[in-house]
Design an enzyme around this catalytic site. Structure first.
Site, mmCIF file in Angstrom:
data_model
loop_
_atom_site.group_PDB
_atom_site.id
_atom_site.type_symbol
_atom_site.label_atom_id
_atom_site.label_comp_id
_atom_site.label_asym_id
_atom_site.label_seq_id
_atom_site.Cartn_x
_atom_site.Cartn_y
_atom_site.Cartn_z
ATOM 1 N N GLU A 1 0.722 -1.552 0.074
ATOM 2 C CA GLU A 1 -0.186 -0.353 -0.095
ATOM 3 C C GLU A 1 0.890 1.482 0.321
ATOM 4 O O GLU A 1 1.454 1.542 0.594
ATOM 5 C CB GLU A 1 -0.677 -0.621 0.998
ATOM 6 N N CYS B 1 -5.321 -3.086 2.752
ATOM 7 C CA CYS B 1 -5.642 -3.167 3.414
ATOM 8 C C CYS B 1 -7.247 -3.722 4.479
ATOM 9 O O CYS B 1 -7.645 -4.492 4.299
ATOM 10 C CB CYS B 1 -5.043 -1.409 4.281
ATOM 11 N N LYS C 1 -8.766 2.590 -2.793
ATOM 12 C CA LYS C 1 -9.528 1.688 -1.770
ATOM 13 C C LYS C 1 -10.868 1.679 -1.285
ATOM 14 O O LYS C 1 -10.996 3.388 -1.263
ATOM 15 C CB LYS C 1 -8.525 1.969 -0.693
#
EC number: 6.3.5.1
Length: 578
Positions: free
Chosen positions: A41, A143, A107
């Site tokens: 990330e 994540c 994300k």
């Protein structure tokens, strides 16, 4: 499918250096025959970039580095984390293939708790995304996207994904790696997909990223796991057909589909790589080129986090040498052990600074430990400077008995000497206070708390003893005199002083601090747990009063679920007690 997970130690703001790391990992993955390579990330900027994300030109530079990396992706697909500036700012994963940026996933779940401030910087994405690599549908996540059940993982699985990939920067605390892998395994079972979790590694200010990248099959069983606390390229074969077969025997995905869980899923494109065709092993076997690294015991895990955090903080900030005050106590002994393991004995110096109250035993133990470890030991007695202070202040203090003032003066003289060494030689001063002391303010502002990096500021005193005990047995050669551990803790700032004169025993203190500092329990709840009422009220009062001291302490390594600073943020000016 053969995949590669690039567990990289990036540096925040070093975009060119991070590009070099990423390009090297892509080249190595191609050499290993991987069709797909994952990069952590925000790897291009490093994580967390914090308010660097408020600089418009950062995004332009990051995009340029991303395009340069994309040019290296002929014959392989790479998923690379970067900050995207579009109509807003996104924490994104770029799909690189055939020499260009072919798709961008944004994300969906932005954490805003603990050490995370992503809502300060990013807009959330709106769509799950799948891509197709050599005929295999792959779901993309970043994540926190995988930390909760449901979107985006479930819609991606319902859209046909047999492999979910997750690029991550997941900070360490004790026990997190095992808990995180258990969560990843559960997502694999929930969605009947293999899951590949590619993590950042390394120290960044107060945070340590432990790596522990892992690939699990659709049963949640590990196929491959990278080691902790070191850079690695984890390569393994994933039997994606096994996940597809399992779905024929399980009705849960069909029920979810009928129940309306299927959301709109973007398709990021289909890619064919030049990777060689490898015979796939059953999904529960060891990786052909990767291994399932053993996870170390809990105490070793914390010790290695301290070593990595110290090495990277100093190295990434340009410090070549460290110095600390060595008292002959267990705290400074632990800091010295960590510093030597992080930097090497030739890059560490210690100062032994005895006062009139320092015992011969502690001084001797300090010098013996320094000699055993091979570090430079400087003798800087503070008797005469202390006498000079007493003479200077004698008239002003006339008629008043010696008290805490004179104790603190000794600590501040030592702090001045260490900072003088720092200024003269460019050394960084490592402070030696532990979390128990910091919690209750058992330290001297601008004295023992003065320095550049607080190695054990998040390590409770009882854990200090455990870490030292483990380190003493690690190599078969014990560098510590026994009396460093067996002697009752003392600041040695007045005759016959012991920590227990001012504080409850540490085995009483630390459990109360755990409840109050890390779990936010009030006095009544702590007393209900069986803690002594008087001790609870004493400790709660001391913790509250010491907030102003902690705010001025140097950065240090987070190893508990709730550390002072980035995690626990309380106002200095507050009348709430408990």
């Amino acid at each position: 499918m053969r995949i590669a997970l690039a567990q990289l130690n990036t540096v925040v703001g070093d975009l060119a250096g991070n590009r070099t790391l990423i390009e090297g990992a892509i080249a190595d993955a191609k050499s290993a025959g991987a069709a797909l390579v994952l990069v952590p990330e925000l790897a291009i900027t490093g994580y967390p970039p914090e308010d660097l994300l408020l600089k418009e030109h950062l995004f332009t530079a990051a995009r340029a580095e991303l395009e340069a990396i994309a040019a290296q992706t002929h014959g392989i697909v790479a998923v690379v984390g970067f900050p995207e500036r579009a109509e807003d700012v996104y924490n994104s994963a770029a799909v690189l293939a055939d020499g260009g940026v072919r798709a961008v996933y944004r994300k969906l779940r932005l954490p805003n708790y603990g050490v995370f401030d992503e809502l300060r910087y990013f807009q959330a994405g709106t769509e799950p995304m799948v891509i197709e690599v050599d005929g295999v549908t792959v779901g993309l996540t970043i994540c926190e996207d995988l930390w909760m059940p449901g979107a985006p993982a479930t819609p991606e699985a319902l859209a046909g994904a047999r492999l979910l990939v997750n690029i991550s920067a997941s900070p360490f605390h004790a026990g997190k790696a095992a808990a995180r892998e258990a969560m990843i395994a559960q997502r694999a079972r929930d969605n009947l997909t293999a899951v590949a979790f590619c993590a950042q590694v390394g120290g960044q200010d107060e945070l340590v990223f432990d790596g522990s990248s892992v690939v699990v099959d659709h049963h949640g069983l590990p196929i491959a796991r990278a080691p902790q606390f070191t850079s690695a390229l984890l390569v393994c074969d994933v039997d994606t057909d096994a996940a597809g077969a399992a779905r024929l025997h399980d009705t849960r995905p069909r029920l979810a589909w009928r129940g309306g869980e299927r959301a709109a899923v973007a398709h990021g494109g289909s890619f064919t790589t030049a990777a060689p065709d490898h015979a796939l092993a059953p999904s529960t076997t060891r990786a052909q080129e990767g291994t399932i690294a053993e996870r170390p015991p809990a105490v070793q895990e914390v010790y290695e986090a301290l070593v990595l955090g110290t090495r990277d903080y100093l190295g990434k900030n340009g410090f070549r040498h460290a110095v600390l005050g060595l008292s002959g106590g267990v705290d400074s002994a632990l800091v010295l052990l960590v510093a030597v393991d992080a930097l090497g004995a030739d890059r560490v110096s210690v100062a032994v600074m005895p006062s009139r109250y320092s015992s011969g035993g502690t001084q001797g133990d300090a010098r013996t430990l320094a000699a055993n470890l091979g570090v430079q030991c400087l003798d800087l007695p503070i008797h005469e400077p202390m006498e000079s202070y007493e003479q200077l202040l004698g008239e002003v203090f006339a008629g008043r008995d010696p008290d805490l003032t004179e104790e603190n003066l000794q600590a501040r003289i030592r702090g001045n000497l260490l900072m003088a060494l720092s200024n003269k030689f460019g050394w960084i001063v490592l402070t030696t206070g532990n979390k128990s002391e910091m919690s209750v303010g058992y330290s001297t502002l601008y004295g023992d708390s003065a320095g550049g990096f607080a190695v054990i500021k998040d390590v409770p005193k009882t854990l200090v003893y455990e870490l030292v005990a483990w380190r003493r047995t690690r190599d078969g050669v014990d560098p510590l005199p026994d009396t460093i551990v067996s002697r009752p803790p003392s600041a040695e700032l007045r005759p016959d002083q012991k920590d227990s004169d001012s504080l409850p025993p540490y085995d009483v203190l630390d459990p109360i601090l755990l409840g109050y500092v890390e779990q936010d329990l009030g006095p009544d709840a702590l007393i209900a747990r069986g803690h002594d009422e008087a001790a609870v009220h004493q400790i709660v009062r001391l913790v509250d009063l010491a907030e102003y001291k902690r705010r001025q302490s140097p950065p240090g390594i987070k190893i508990t679920p709730r550390a002072f600073g980035r995690d626990r943020r309380l106002p200095i000016t507050s009348r709430w007690r408990g």
